[in-house]
Design an enzyme around this catalytic site. Sequence first.
Site, mmCIF file in Angstrom:
data_model
loop_
_atom_site.group_PDB
_atom_site.id
_atom_site.type_symbol
_atom_site.label_atom_id
_atom_site.label_comp_id
_atom_site.label_asym_id
_atom_site.label_seq_id
_atom_site.Cartn_x
_atom_site.Cartn_y
_atom_site.Cartn_z
ATOM 1 N N GLU A 131 -3.117 5.269 -4.483
ATOM 2 C CA GLU A 131 -2.941 5.142 -3.368
ATOM 3 C C GLU A 131 -2.052 3.879 -2.746
ATOM 4 O O GLU A 131 -1.477 4.238 -1.843
ATOM 5 C CB GLU A 131 -4.399 5.080 -2.577
ATOM 6 N N VAL A 134 2.215 4.489 -1.945
ATOM 7 C CA VAL A 134 2.843 5.063 -0.935
ATOM 8 C C VAL A 134 2.243 4.411 0.486
ATOM 9 O O VAL A 134 0.916 4.578 0.352
ATOM 10 C CB VAL A 134 2.616 6.439 -0.802
ATOM 11 N N GLY A 136 1.722 1.384 1.295
ATOM 12 C CA GLY A 136 0.749 -0.140 1.258
ATOM 13 C C GLY A 136 -0.610 0.368 1.536
ATOM 14 O O GLY A 136 -1.283 1.172 0.718
ATOM 15 N N GLY A 189 6.930 -11.638 0.435
ATOM 16 C CA GLY A 189 5.975 -10.884 -0.560
ATOM 17 C C GLY A 189 6.122 -9.460 -0.525
ATOM 18 O O GLY A 189 5.524 -8.802 -0.943
ATOM 19 N N ASP A 203 13.288 2.811 -3.329
ATOM 20 C CA ASP A 203 11.739 2.597 -3.230
ATOM 21 C C ASP A 203 11.248 3.795 -2.382
ATOM 22 O O ASP A 203 10.500 4.265 -2.449
ATOM 23 C CB ASP A 203 11.498 1.098 -2.711
ATOM 24 N N LYS A 207 8.748 6.971 -3.196
ATOM 25 C CA LYS A 207 7.192 7.375 -2.504
ATOM 26 C C LYS A 207 7.563 8.718 -1.647
ATOM 27 O O LYS A 207 6.364 9.350 -1.764
ATOM 28 C CB LYS A 207 7.347 6.286 -1.243
ATOM 29 N N GLY A 304 2.850 -6.001 1.095
ATOM 30 C CA GLY A 304 2.066 -7.270 1.045
ATOM 31 C C GLY A 304 0.740 -7.296 0.366
ATOM 32 O O GLY A 304 0.130 -6.453 -0.047
HETATM 33 N N1 HSE Z 1 8.851 -3.230 -1.495
HETATM 34 C C1 HSE Z 1 8.159 -2.287 -1.090
HETATM 35 C C2 HSE Z 1 8.360 -2.560 0.439
HETATM 36 C C3 HSE Z 1 6.617 -2.802 -1.216
HETATM 37 O O1 HSE Z 1 8.925 -3.180 1.043
HETATM 38 O O2 HSE Z 1 7.571 -1.544 1.197
HETATM 39 C C4 HSE Z 1 5.545 -1.493 -1.069
HETATM 40 O O3 HSE Z 1 5.844 -0.537 -1.745
#
Ligand code: HSE
Length: 432
Positions: A131, A134, A136, A189, A203, A207, A304
């Site tokens: 979960e 994708v 967060g 973060g 990224d 996803k 985060g």
């Molecule tokens: N690096 C990713 C972002 C973290 O900035 O959304 C979450 O997958």
Amino acid sequence: MEKNVIKVGLIGFGTIGRGVAKLFLNSSSIINKKAGIKVELKKICDLDIKTDRGVKLPEGMLTNNINDLLNDPEIDIIIELIGGYKPALDFVLKALNSGKHVVTANKALLSRYWDEIAAAAVKNSVEIMAEASVGGGIPILRGMDKGLAANRIEKIMAILNGTCNYILTKMTLDKMSFDAALKEAQAKGFAEADPTLDIEGFDTMHKIVILSSMAFGTRVKESDVPVEGIKGVDYTDIQYADEFGYVMKLLAVAEKEGNRADIRVHPVLINKKHLLASVNYEFNAIYLKGDAVGETLFYGRGAGEMPTASAVLSDVIYIAGNIAHGMTKKVPFIQERTKAVEIQKSGTAVSKYYLRFNVVDKPGVLASVAGILGRNNISIESVIQKVQDTHSKVPVVIMTYGAKEADLKKALKKIDAMNYVKQKTVVYRVVD
Ligand code: HSE
């Protein structure tokens, strides 16, 4: 023998790992209640066992020996939070092959090795859940797969990278530079260990590969998805777009009609009236259309520490509950995807476009540009020309009506070769 406790091993004590440990320590009563059984964090493995993460762990919980987790027969669920391919793939496969359930936030791993991972889970009758991979903290995989189980998913339009959305929002609302906004996102973060994965769009691609594979019941491959990131976005275009009533967002789009799917990642200029236009900072949103439910929108923090930990724990609780009730693998969450879906070749998609030409300011130039566009079936909706002090280079911004990508490419090849063009034309797709 009936279990009265489910034990969990956590690999990776970075930002998200720390959030997961905090939730285990601070929310145990809700976790146990929701799972219907006691769920206990038994071991955490990280190469760095010295740095103080500000979480008070019980004596002996932290180890730098992975075998303390993978070879422990008491551990039922492994959480993998180290990211990347190596050694994450080895750890995940070893855990599955030892009969352990796995929870991962690793979208890069799942997007590339879905088949191997799903096959190992099926073979060993264990669950693999992701979960947190994708959106967060947004429960999109479960929401889509279970909550919208009776639907054929027709369209997904999503903001899936918190770092990129943070950068674009800071550039738009706070007039911050790209580099300064990226630094802030990293400090908070949100960014990947290698932030080029964020800003170059990979990224987001990982996803949408996962999301569309689940949505369409097929195995979408990374090579099926054309990717453009936000590296090199110029503030000028954010400003001009604003004048036309648009904001810039990095979007993942997946559409399916009949047996054909079109999946891509690119920056777009989105109409300020569109719901996705007001998704700002690290927030993510997934707009989803199903044949029965119609339009839905999932919104929340896409990156985060605590939002991502929330998603990880939801998987742990789901699996622990299933173990407690003897229900694991009744309907495996991540399965091998076998449905044959044809992936549409690029070039046929129709979109409105924003074009910024950088041309010499002299009579006949605009007519020439418009002529080439017209001869390639591209119709102009509106134009602005920005007067500059110098006539040697002037920006002309054109918004088109819906045009085929292949036609646009042909026209721009011609235009960019003209001697009145001073710099390659800037192109963005437009979503109303
Ligand atoms: N690096 C990713 C972002 C973290 O900035 O959304 C979450 O997958």
